[in-house]
Motif scaffolding. Sequence first.
Motif, PDB file in Angstrom:
ATOM      1  N   LYS A 108       0.864  -1.186   0.012  1.00  0.00           N
ATOM      2  CA  LYS A 108      -0.124  -0.092  -0.118  1.00  0.00           C
ATOM      3  C   LYS A 108       0.802   1.262  -0.087  1.00  0.00           C
ATOM      4  N   LYS A 109       2.280   1.315   0.412  1.00  0.00           N
ATOM      5  CA  LYS A 109       2.979   2.303   0.352  1.00  0.00           C
ATOM      6  C   LYS A 109       3.139   2.675  -0.968  1.00  0.00           C
ATOM      7  N   THR A 110       3.138   1.910  -2.082  1.00  0.00           N
ATOM      8  CA  THR A 110       3.625   2.090  -3.410  1.00  0.00           C
ATOM      9  C   THR A 110       2.360   2.009  -4.352  1.00  0.00           C
ATOM     10  N   TYR A 111       1.550   1.243  -4.063  1.00  0.00           N
ATOM     11  CA  TYR A 111       0.281   1.156  -4.939  1.00  0.00           C
ATOM     12  C   TYR A 111      -1.046   1.414  -4.308  1.00  0.00           C
ATOM     13  N   ASP A 112      -1.846   1.617  -5.123  1.00  0.00           N
ATOM     14  CA  ASP A 112      -3.318   1.692  -4.510  1.00  0.00           C
ATOM     15  C   ASP A 112      -4.050   0.415  -4.952  1.00  0.00           C
ATOM     16  N   PHE A 113      -5.105  -0.039  -4.058  1.00  0.00           N
ATOM     17  CA  PHE A 113      -5.884  -1.289  -4.143  1.00  0.00           C
ATOM     18  C   PHE A 113      -7.172  -0.887  -4.068  1.00  0.00           C
ATOM     19  N   SER A 114      -8.104  -1.807  -4.721  1.00  0.00           N
ATOM     20  CA  SER A 114      -9.712  -1.763  -4.862  1.00  0.00           C
ATOM     21  C   SER A 114      -9.907  -2.396  -3.421  1.00  0.00           C
ATOM     22  N   ILE A 115     -11.276  -2.218  -3.292  1.00  0.00           N
ATOM     23  CA  ILE A 115     -11.888  -3.226  -2.085  1.00  0.00           C
ATOM     24  C   ILE A 115     -11.452  -4.425  -2.393  1.00  0.00           C
ATOM     25  N   PRO A 116     -11.534  -5.359  -1.339  1.00  0.00           N
ATOM     26  CA  PRO A 116     -11.126  -6.842  -1.493  1.00  0.00           C
ATOM     27  C   PRO A 116     -12.206  -7.478  -2.240  1.00  0.00           C
ATOM     28  N   TYR A 117     -11.678  -8.520  -3.015  1.00  0.00           N
ATOM     29  CA  TYR A 117     -12.746  -9.434  -3.695  1.00  0.00           C
ATOM     30  C   TYR A 117     -12.343 -10.694  -3.599  1.00  0.00           C
ATOM     31  N   LYS A 240     -21.038  -3.227  -7.059  1.00  0.00           N
ATOM     32  CA  LYS A 240     -22.306  -3.511  -7.531  1.00  0.00           C
ATOM     33  C   LYS A 240     -22.329  -5.068  -8.103  1.00  0.00           C
ATOM     34  N   VAL A 241     -21.210  -5.171  -8.499  1.00  0.00           N
ATOM     35  CA  VAL A 241     -20.986  -6.550  -9.049  1.00  0.00           C
ATOM     36  C   VAL A 241     -21.250  -7.723  -7.944  1.00  0.00           C
ATOM     37  N   ILE A 242     -20.783  -7.532  -6.702  1.00  0.00           N
ATOM     38  CA  ILE A 242     -20.887  -8.253  -5.793  1.00  0.00           C
ATOM     39  C   ILE A 242     -22.468  -8.284  -5.228  1.00  0.00           C
ATOM     40  N   GLU A 243     -22.752  -6.917  -5.147  1.00  0.00           N
ATOM     41  CA  GLU A 243     -24.403  -7.016  -4.590  1.00  0.00           C
ATOM     42  C   GLU A 243     -25.546  -7.663  -5.562  1.00  0.00           C
ATOM     43  N   ASN A 244     -25.010  -7.293  -6.844  1.00  0.00           N
ATOM     44  CA  ASN A 244     -26.229  -7.990  -7.883  1.00  0.00           C
ATOM     45  C   ASN A 244     -26.097  -9.296  -8.238  1.00  0.00           C
ATOM     46  N   GLY A 245     -25.085 -10.113  -7.664  1.00  0.00           N
ATOM     47  CA  GLY A 245     -25.284 -11.482  -7.843  1.00  0.00           C
ATOM     48  C   GLY A 245     -24.182 -11.864  -8.982  1.00  0.00           C
ATOM     49  N   THR A 246     -23.731 -11.013  -9.540  1.00  0.00           N
ATOM     50  CA  THR A 246     -22.815 -11.502 -10.855  1.00  0.00           C
ATOM     51  C   THR A 246     -21.435 -12.156 -10.153  1.00  0.00           C
ATOM     52  N   TYR A 247     -20.957 -11.631  -8.993  1.00  0.00           N
ATOM     53  CA  TYR A 247     -19.750 -12.156  -8.425  1.00  0.00           C
ATOM     54  C   TYR A 247     -20.166 -13.430  -7.802  1.00  0.00           C
ATOM     55  N   THR A 248     -21.352 -13.882  -7.166  1.00  0.00           N
ATOM     56  CA  THR A 248     -21.715 -15.051  -6.914  1.00  0.00           C
ATOM     57  C   THR A 248     -21.566 -16.021  -7.804  1.00  0.00           C
ATOM     58  N   GLU A 249     -22.163 -15.620  -9.031  1.00  0.00           N
ATOM     59  CA  GLU A 249     -22.313 -16.610 -10.303  1.00  0.00           C
ATOM     60  C   GLU A 249     -20.863 -16.801 -10.616  1.00  0.00           C
ATOM     61  N   PRO A 259     -19.869 -18.125  -2.251  1.00  0.00           N
ATOM     62  CA  PRO A 259     -18.963 -17.417  -1.760  1.00  0.00           C
ATOM     63  C   PRO A 259     -19.317 -16.779  -0.262  1.00  0.00           C
ATOM     64  N   ASN A 260     -18.413 -16.483   0.562  1.00  0.00           N
ATOM     65  CA  ASN A 260     -18.695 -15.641   1.888  1.00  0.00           C
ATOM     66  C   ASN A 260     -18.565 -14.278   1.700  1.00  0.00           C
ATOM     67  N   ILE A 261     -19.502 -13.620   1.273  1.00  0.00           N
ATOM     68  CA  ILE A 261     -19.728 -12.146   0.849  1.00  0.00           C
ATOM     69  C   ILE A 261     -19.213 -11.435   2.076  1.00  0.00           C
ATOM     70  N   GLU A 262     -19.935 -11.867   3.305  1.00  0.00           N
ATOM     71  CA  GLU A 262     -19.816 -11.165   4.442  1.00  0.00           C
ATOM     72  C   GLU A 262     -18.212 -10.902   5.012  1.00  0.00           C
ATOM     73  N   SER A 263     -17.463 -11.976   4.443  1.00  0.00           N
ATOM     74  CA  SER A 263     -15.897 -11.679   4.911  1.00  0.00           C
ATOM     75  C   SER A 263     -15.173 -10.795   4.049  1.00  0.00           C
ATOM     76  N   LEU A 264     -15.746 -10.370   3.180  1.00  0.00           N
ATOM     77  CA  LEU A 264     -15.037  -9.388   2.042  1.00  0.00           C
ATOM     78  C   LEU A 264     -15.486  -7.990   2.760  1.00  0.00           C
ATOM     79  N   GLN A 265     -16.694  -7.838   3.271  1.00  0.00           N
ATOM     80  CA  GLN A 265     -17.109  -6.496   3.657  1.00  0.00           C
ATOM     81  C   GLN A 265     -16.867  -5.939   4.943  1.00  0.00           C
ATOM     82  N   GLN A 266     -16.045  -6.874   5.691  1.00  0.00           N
ATOM     83  CA  GLN A 266     -15.997  -6.638   7.245  1.00  0.00           C
ATOM     84  C   GLN A 266     -14.785  -5.601   7.075  1.00  0.00           C
TER      85      GLN A 266
END
Length: 266
Positions: A108-117, A240-249, A259-266
Amino acid sequence: MIKKGMIATLVFILMFALVGCGGSTEKTTSKEQKKKITVVTNPSFAPFEYMDKGEIVGFDIDLLKAVMDEAGLEYELKGIGWDPLFAAIQGKTADMAVSGITINDDRKKTYDFSIPYFESTHMILVKEGSSIKSAKDLQGKVVGVQNGTTGQEAVEKILGKENKNIKKFEDTVVAIMDLLNGGVEAVVTDNAVANEYIKNNPDAKIVAFEDPDHFESEFYGFMFPKGSELKQKVDEALKKVIENGTYTEIYKKWFGTEPNIESLQQ
Ligand code: ARG
């Protein structure tokens, strides 16, 4: 008469300005859309990214497509090495990287990251019948890792940073090949990758196990140059992709479970 003429001229100028403005806004938008985003990956990390019949495929690749479609962004995907991938993002010759990349404070000192997936932990791969049964048993053994990965860090924590028994490979697949050939006695890599190898190579007589006392859980994210404007767009689309079910598919397609989506959102 003069007044009328002035008003007419004013109206004319106003209309011209409006039309002109509209035109130029349109031009910038289409220009922005045409500018393709360069995404880099190290495609030797099945099931996340790997080569299949000359094409880069995998969980990460499907997720990338879903996210970029959601964000309305055009992109071009390039397969490169693991170390070159970090160099490309740091030097801004690429705009984004997807490669099962663990988000950590050091990076993180050198790069930016998205939210975890994706949530991951490490596993130890050994030959069937090996005396290595836990991370502690790696002491005094030759252990293979992919160079510059969190797997390398995890092994260094156990065996010591300068330990000559840590054998570093450019690719995870090559490290596993060396295990088969007896060059190393164990390989430490991400759990989904270890499990995928065993599933695809039932005759290799390789087994894998976790060790929660030594290997912490970690999260993957898309990686960007520091300060990249892409991050926000990608985060929104990924959410959006996580919430609308595409990620799960996509998750079910590659892992066969929910998937355990909650573990990604904590
Ligand atoms: N998750 C680990 C890390 O970030 C390993 C990722 C390796 N990925 C790859 N495509 N080879 O260090």
